[in-house]
Write an enzyme that holds these catalytic residues in place. Structure first.
Site, mmCIF file in Angstrom:
data_model
loop_
_atom_site.group_PDB
_atom_site.id
_atom_site.type_symbol
_atom_site.label_atom_id
_atom_site.label_comp_id
_atom_site.label_asym_id
_atom_site.label_seq_id
_atom_site.Cartn_x
_atom_site.Cartn_y
_atom_site.Cartn_z
ATOM 1 N N SER A 1 0.871 -1.168 0.000
ATOM 2 C CA SER A 1 0.000 0.000 0.000
ATOM 3 C C SER A 1 0.914 1.225 0.000
ATOM 4 C CB SER A 1 -0.872 -0.015 1.259
ATOM 5 O OG SER A 1 -1.620 1.169 1.356
ATOM 6 N N LYS B 1 -1.092 -1.151 -4.444
ATOM 7 C CA LYS B 1 -2.260 -0.333 -4.086
ATOM 8 C C LYS B 1 -1.784 1.085 -3.904
ATOM 9 C CE LYS B 1 -4.666 0.101 0.355
ATOM 10 N NZ LYS B 1 -5.334 -0.707 1.401
ATOM 11 N N ASP C 1 -7.201 2.934 -3.232
ATOM 12 C CA ASP C 1 -7.926 2.966 -1.951
ATOM 13 C C ASP C 1 -8.250 4.416 -1.606
ATOM 14 O OD1 ASP C 1 -8.954 2.639 0.584
ATOM 15 O OD2 ASP C 1 -7.156 1.718 1.451
ATOM 16 N N GLU D 1 -11.070 0.491 -3.462
ATOM 17 C CA GLU D 1 -11.329 0.152 -2.066
ATOM 18 C C GLU D 1 -12.027 1.319 -1.360
ATOM 19 O OE1 GLU D 1 -7.768 -1.124 -0.063
ATOM 20 O OE2 GLU D 1 -8.701 -1.104 1.917
ATOM 21 N N LYS E 1 -9.600 -6.984 8.090
ATOM 22 C CA LYS E 1 -8.591 -6.538 9.057
ATOM 23 C C LYS E 1 -8.983 -7.084 10.421
ATOM 24 C CE LYS E 1 -7.259 -2.250 6.744
ATOM 25 N NZ LYS E 1 -7.504 -0.794 6.672
ATOM 26 N N GLY F 1 -3.832 -4.101 6.100
ATOM 27 C CA GLY F 1 -2.797 -3.771 7.076
ATOM 28 C C GLY F 1 -3.110 -2.450 7.756
#
Ligand code: OSB
Ligand code: MG
Length: 359
Positions: free
Chosen positions: A125, A151, A178, A203, A252, A280
């Site tokens: 990410s 991401k 995201d 996302e 998560k 995460g």
């Protein structure tokens, strides 16, 4: 399993690089750890709440309060009342208990959870960058390191043009965006524009509690929507899937309250043909090790935001650190519990406060 003692501590750990999302920048992490012991073995868990109430209403401070005053006393006295919400606080203790149980049974946690994936696929990410050139350089580094999915964080003003340029520079990578709830249904045309760039998923584009508008958006675009913030339980997942609010779910541990509920979300998704991946929360090695174990379940069929310790910390608090192969995978540990040794001397040095609770 009789728990003799629970230790809660707060550590201050500085991320190697600031991490920027649509809701703000983080560099100094406040990490809460739970250590549970039965006298012979110890289990460890991490609270993944942020420093401020921006991703979720929970913070390190609210988690400390709710754990100290309600969750831990309720658990130790066996007179636990149902506590509404505060899933990240609950998960800190719940995951520690799973680690302890696995160590007592002398099995790796991933096997105790029922996992089958001995190697898990890793993605990264990448936060919002000061300039597109910098983002392209970051992506290049991670692709060369072997990561299987990239991401990027998006927000209004850092979206269509960024996605276009990333796709132009990297025609073949698995790419996703995201938004952390930065948009509304009024932005549907912007998502239609981004639909053209072969993005794996968007996302959490809309409000952090919404599923209704996400269902509407999903009807109007081809790119799958993945929910993060909106899903706190298997029931949330069932309802979101039922109305077509998403085609993928990010699980998560903190957001859903621990391994038990994470597995329930996983099962609902599996039964409905919805793939999942592990999210995460800029975790230390302890939370990271729990994420690695969780990702062994069969329906974690997409690369997660579970990446190497060295992307976050100069020195992680577990030994060995979490390592990712040049093929972009993490291999499960064969040692009992989370499978990594907690460096208690380093944990002690990083601790700013701690409290002991005895049965
Ligand atoms: O939305 O997935 C998210 C970090 C903090 C809060 C929310 C999110 C994230 C990340 C980072 O994307 C994932 C990681 O590398 O730990
Ligand atoms: Mg997210």
């Amino acid at each position: 399993m009789f728990i003799k003692q629970i230790e809660m501590r707060e550590l201050h750990m500085r991320l190697l690089h600031p991490f920027e999302t649509s809701f703000g920048v983080t560099q100094e992490r406040r990490i809460l750890l739970l250590k549970v012991t039965d006298g012979a073995h110890a289990g460890w868990g991490e609270v993944t709440a942020g420093e401020g109430p921006f991703y979720s209403h929970e913070t390190a401070e609210t988690a400390w309060h709710v754990l100290r005053d309600f969750i831990i006393p309720g658990f130790l006295s066996r007179k636990a009342r149902e506590i509404r919400g505060h899933n990240m606080a609950k998960a800190g203790l719940e995951t520690a208990l799973w680690d302890l149980e696995a160590r007592i049974k002398y099995v790796p946690l991933w096997k105790l959870l029922g996992g089958t994936r001995e190697r898990i696929d890793c993605g990264v990410s990448i936060g919002i960058q000061p300039a597109i050139d910098k983002l392209l350089a970051e992506i290049d580094t991670e692709v060369k390191a072997g990561y299987r999915r990239i991401k990027i964080k998006i927000k209004p003003g850092w979206d269509v043009e960024v996605i276009r340029q990333v796709r132009a520079a990297f025609p073949n990578i698995k790419l996703m965006g995201d938004a952390n709830s930065a948009y509304t249904l009024a932005d549907v045309d912007l998502f239609k524009k981004m639909d053209k760039y072969n993005v794996m998923m968007f996302e959490q584009p809309l409000h952090h509690e919404d599923i209704i508008d996400h269902a509407e958006l999903q009807k109007q675009i081809d790119t799958p929507i993945c929910l993060d913030e909106s899903i706190h339980s298997a029931e949330d997942a069932r309802k979101a899937i039922k109305i077509g609010a998403c085609r993928i779910i990010n699980i998560k541990l903190g957001r859903v309250g621990g391994h038990r509920e994470a597995r329930a979300v996983h099962d609902v998704c599996r039964d409905n043909g919805i793939p999942v991946w592990c999210g995460g929360m800029l975790e230390s090695g302890i939370g990271r090790a729990h994420n690695v174990a969780l990702s062994s379940l069969e329906n974690f069929s997409l690369p997660g935001d579970v990446s190497a310790s060295k992307r976050y910390w100069v020195e992680d608090i577990i030994d060995p650190p979490v390592e990712v192969s040049s093929e972009g995978q993490i291999t499960q540990r064969s040692d009992p519990g989370i499978g990594y040794r907690v460096k208690e001397d380093l944990v002690e040095r990083l601790t700013v406060r701690s409290q002991l609770f005895t049965a």
